[in-house]
Design an enzyme around this catalytic site. Structure first.
Site, mmCIF file in Angstrom:
data_model
loop_
_atom_site.group_PDB
_atom_site.id
_atom_site.type_symbol
_atom_site.label_atom_id
_atom_site.label_comp_id
_atom_site.label_asym_id
_atom_site.label_seq_id
_atom_site.Cartn_x
_atom_site.Cartn_y
_atom_site.Cartn_z
ATOM 1 N N CYS A 269 1.474 -17.771 17.202
ATOM 2 C CA CYS A 269 0.546 -16.653 17.429
ATOM 3 C C CYS A 269 0.750 -15.942 18.766
ATOM 4 O O CYS A 269 1.143 -14.778 18.789
ATOM 5 C CB CYS A 269 -0.882 -17.142 17.305
ATOM 6 S SG CYS A 269 -1.190 -17.926 15.717
HETATM 7 C C1 UGA Z 1 -4.099 -19.146 19.384
HETATM 8 C C2 UGA Z 1 -5.506 -18.753 19.841
HETATM 9 O O1 UGA Z 1 -5.950 -19.682 20.827
HETATM 10 C C3 UGA Z 1 -6.487 -18.750 18.656
HETATM 11 O O2 UGA Z 1 -7.771 -18.322 19.078
HETATM 12 C C4 UGA Z 1 -5.949 -17.798 17.584
HETATM 13 O O3 UGA Z 1 -6.779 -17.784 16.434
HETATM 14 C C5 UGA Z 1 -4.551 -18.231 17.168
HETATM 15 O O4 UGA Z 1 -3.690 -18.252 18.335
HETATM 16 C C6 UGA Z 1 -4.031 -17.224 16.175
HETATM 17 O O5 UGA Z 1 -3.889 -16.054 16.522
HETATM 18 O O6 UGA Z 1 -3.895 -17.580 14.995
HETATM 19 P P1 UGA Z 1 -2.924 -21.495 18.777
HETATM 20 O O7 UGA Z 1 -1.672 -20.724 18.542
HETATM 21 O O8 UGA Z 1 -3.341 -22.518 17.785
HETATM 22 O O9 UGA Z 1 -4.178 -20.479 18.897
HETATM 23 O O10 UGA Z 1 -2.758 -22.237 20.160
HETATM 24 P P2 UGA Z 1 -3.449 -22.211 21.596
HETATM 25 O O11 UGA Z 1 -4.423 -23.288 21.698
HETATM 26 O O12 UGA Z 1 -3.897 -20.834 21.944
HETATM 27 O O13 UGA Z 1 -2.197 -22.577 22.521
HETATM 28 C C7 UGA Z 1 -1.067 -21.713 22.580
HETATM 29 C C8 UGA Z 1 -0.069 -22.217 23.584
HETATM 30 O O14 UGA Z 1 -0.559 -22.072 24.915
HETATM 31 C C9 UGA Z 1 0.315 -23.687 23.444
HETATM 32 O O15 UGA Z 1 1.711 -23.798 23.616
HETATM 33 C C10 UGA Z 1 -0.440 -24.370 24.567
HETATM 34 O O16 UGA Z 1 0.166 -25.547 25.025
HETATM 35 C C11 UGA Z 1 -0.407 -23.276 25.633
HETATM 36 N N1 UGA Z 1 -1.507 -23.396 26.632
HETATM 37 C C12 UGA Z 1 -2.792 -23.245 26.232
HETATM 38 C C13 UGA Z 1 -1.203 -23.619 27.958
HETATM 39 O O17 UGA Z 1 -0.024 -23.747 28.344
HETATM 40 N N2 UGA Z 1 -2.234 -23.689 28.863
HETATM 41 C C14 UGA Z 1 -3.527 -23.542 28.496
HETATM 42 O O18 UGA Z 1 -4.412 -23.600 29.386
HETATM 43 C C15 UGA Z 1 -3.808 -23.314 27.146
#
Ligand code: UGA
Length: 437
Positions: A269
């Site tokens: 995403c």
């Molecule tokens: C993301 C959004 O958070 C959701 O709200 C959305 O619905 C979804 O995309 C989508 O568009 O379908 P997701 O892809 O499941 O969700 O993952 P996230 O939890 O957002 O994490 C994304 C990436 O960022 C991961 O690689 C995670 O490790 C990284 N991350 C996240 C960080 O490096 N630091 C953080 O503080 C948070």
């Protein structure tokens, strides 16, 4: 009432299972025969906590699966489209699948007596619903939006790894439509599923589309921002990015979430949506200065990690490097745009020997690297004769590793990109990303 769901990925399958568990009659459709077969046997095609349980229950209740969309259009009151919207190599969104399905639905609407509401849950760039999907549906059905059928943009905010929880407890429901009556119907449906207190924003189709991209872009911006600060801390002895994040997170204007520095954001995403929005803005003549910087910062972050490994091992050739964590985040087997995969690609070019561990994502990783790397089911085996651990994905089990688990390492170097390992000692060279030494 009957609900149709077209596309059984993370969003569609979870939504279908949750609704059936809540007592709704649901028909789920996907063109992938193998996927349908798996789902019918009660097995989710991907790892998602709690999903197998609620899926099994849904199948004994009110969830029917099909490869045929006709049934959905003929019988359902709401038709949710939860189809993938990938990007091409230039970042442009590829709407082929959703437009093809819209065409088919339009054709089926032609002879239909009732008025279903089509709900776009897929992430589509601003203007898609009103300019493209609506036009196709109206042309093929010979009917008008609001009269012959409803058309609503209803973006999804669930997170992988927490899909069931987020579907049951959404922080917000966005309903975008230019027809008030249709919006009210969907609003009523969501209030029935959750409760009267659920936060719902009623808006038009295009604003709903922008909300989705603004949301994901803001999250990506927070991550790239803290990764920038992390790189600053790395250069200044005695500093720690987590202390900075904790302090700024207390400011309610900033908030404490999404400030975990790491190897950059991955998944299906955030990387895709940021690039699609940049490409979309380009076509509209809008500058993407900030989003370009967010995207570039994310690409650069993996290079920062390679720099740290090089600084530690000097020469990467023939060094045995253990990668802990392959999925783009914990509690997932999804390796799409995973930073671990990018890192392995770089390290293989440097002729390092790569040994990997992940609790769930090994099967998917084998499809990419085959026998070019070594896979281990047990962490201890992955550490045998290793010159360096690089922790990439913050699986909980890694935070429980102890000094004794490192005893068979050739050299006790640790690069912890998430700062979750609690192993220190005079014989251990621990480097936390975002900590200045
Ligand atoms: C993301 C959004 O958070 C959701 O709200 C959305 O619905 C979804 O995309 C989508 O568009 O379908 P997701 O892809 O499941 O969700 O993952 P996230 O939890 O957002 O994490 C994304 C990436 O960022 C991961 O690689 C995670 O490790 C990284 N991350 C996240 C960080 O490096 N630091 C953080 O503080 C948070």
């Amino acid at each position: 009432m009957k609900i149709g769901i077209v596309g059984l990925g993370f969003v569609g399958l979870t939504f279908a299972s949750v609704l059936a568990n809540k007592g709704y009659n649901v028909i789920g459709v996907d063109t992938d025969k193998i996927k349908i077969k798996n789902i019918k046997s009660g097995k989710s095609p991907f790892y998602e906590p709690q999903l197998d349980n609620i899926l099994k229950n849904a199948l004994t209740k009110k969830l029917i699966l099909s490869e045929n969309i006709e049934e959905i259009v003929n019988e359902c009151d709401f038709i949710f489209l939860t189809l993938g919207t990938p990007i091409d190599k230039n970042g442009n969104i590829n709407l082929k699948i959703i437009l093809k399905v819209s065409k088919k639905i339009g054709e089926l609407l032609l002879k239909l007596k009732k008025k279903p509401i089509i709900v776009i849950k897929s992430t589509v760039v601003p203007g898609t619903t009103s300019n493209k999907i609506k036009k196709i549906l109206e042309k093929k059905s010979n009917k008008k939006v609001g009269k012959g059928f409803g058309l609503i943009t209803n973006p999804e905010f669930l997170r992988e790894g927490k899909a069931v929880h987020d579907t049951l407890n959404p922080h917000l429901i966005v309903i975008g439509s230019n027809e008030k009556q249709d919006s009210k119907k969907l609003e009523k449906f969501y209030k029935e599923i959750h409760n009267e207190k659920i936060s719902i924003i009623l808006t038009n189709n295009t604003t709903a589309e922008i909300i989705k991209y603004a949301n994901n872009s803001f999250l990506a911006t927070k991550i790239s921002f803290i990764n920038n600060i992390s790189n600053l801390c790395q250069t200044l002895p005695g500093t720690n990015v987590d202390e900075v994040a904790k302090a700024i997170g207390i400011d309610p204007r900033i908030g404490n979430q999404f400030l975990n520095a790491g190897p950059g954001y991955g998944g299906s995403c955030l990387p895709k949506d940021i690039q699609a929005l940049i490409a979309c803005q380009k076509t509209l003549g809008v500058e993407s200065t900030l989003l370009n910087a967010v995207h570039q910062t994310n690409i650069l972050q993996i290079k920062k990690i390679v720099e740290l490994i090089k600084k530690t091992l000097v020469n990467l050739k023939n060094k045995r490097i253990t990668i802990l964590g392959l999925s783009f985040k914990e509690e997932s087997d999804d390796i799409r745009e995973s930073r671990s995969i990018k890192l392995i690609e770089i390290l293989l070019k440097e002729q390092s020997t790569i040994i990997v561990h992940d609790p769930k994502a090994i099967k998917n990783t084998k499809l990419i690297f085959g026998d070019k790397i070594t896979y281990n089911e047990k962490v201890e085996d992955a550490l045998n004769n290793s010159d360096c651990i690089v922790l990439m994905t913050p699986w909980k089990q890694y935070s429980k590793l102890q000094k004794i688990d490192l005893r068979k390492m050739r050299k006790k170097n640790i690069i912890d990109t998430r700062r979750i390992l609690n192993i220190r000692g005079s014989d251990i060279n621990y480097i936390g990303l975002g900590i200045g030494y």
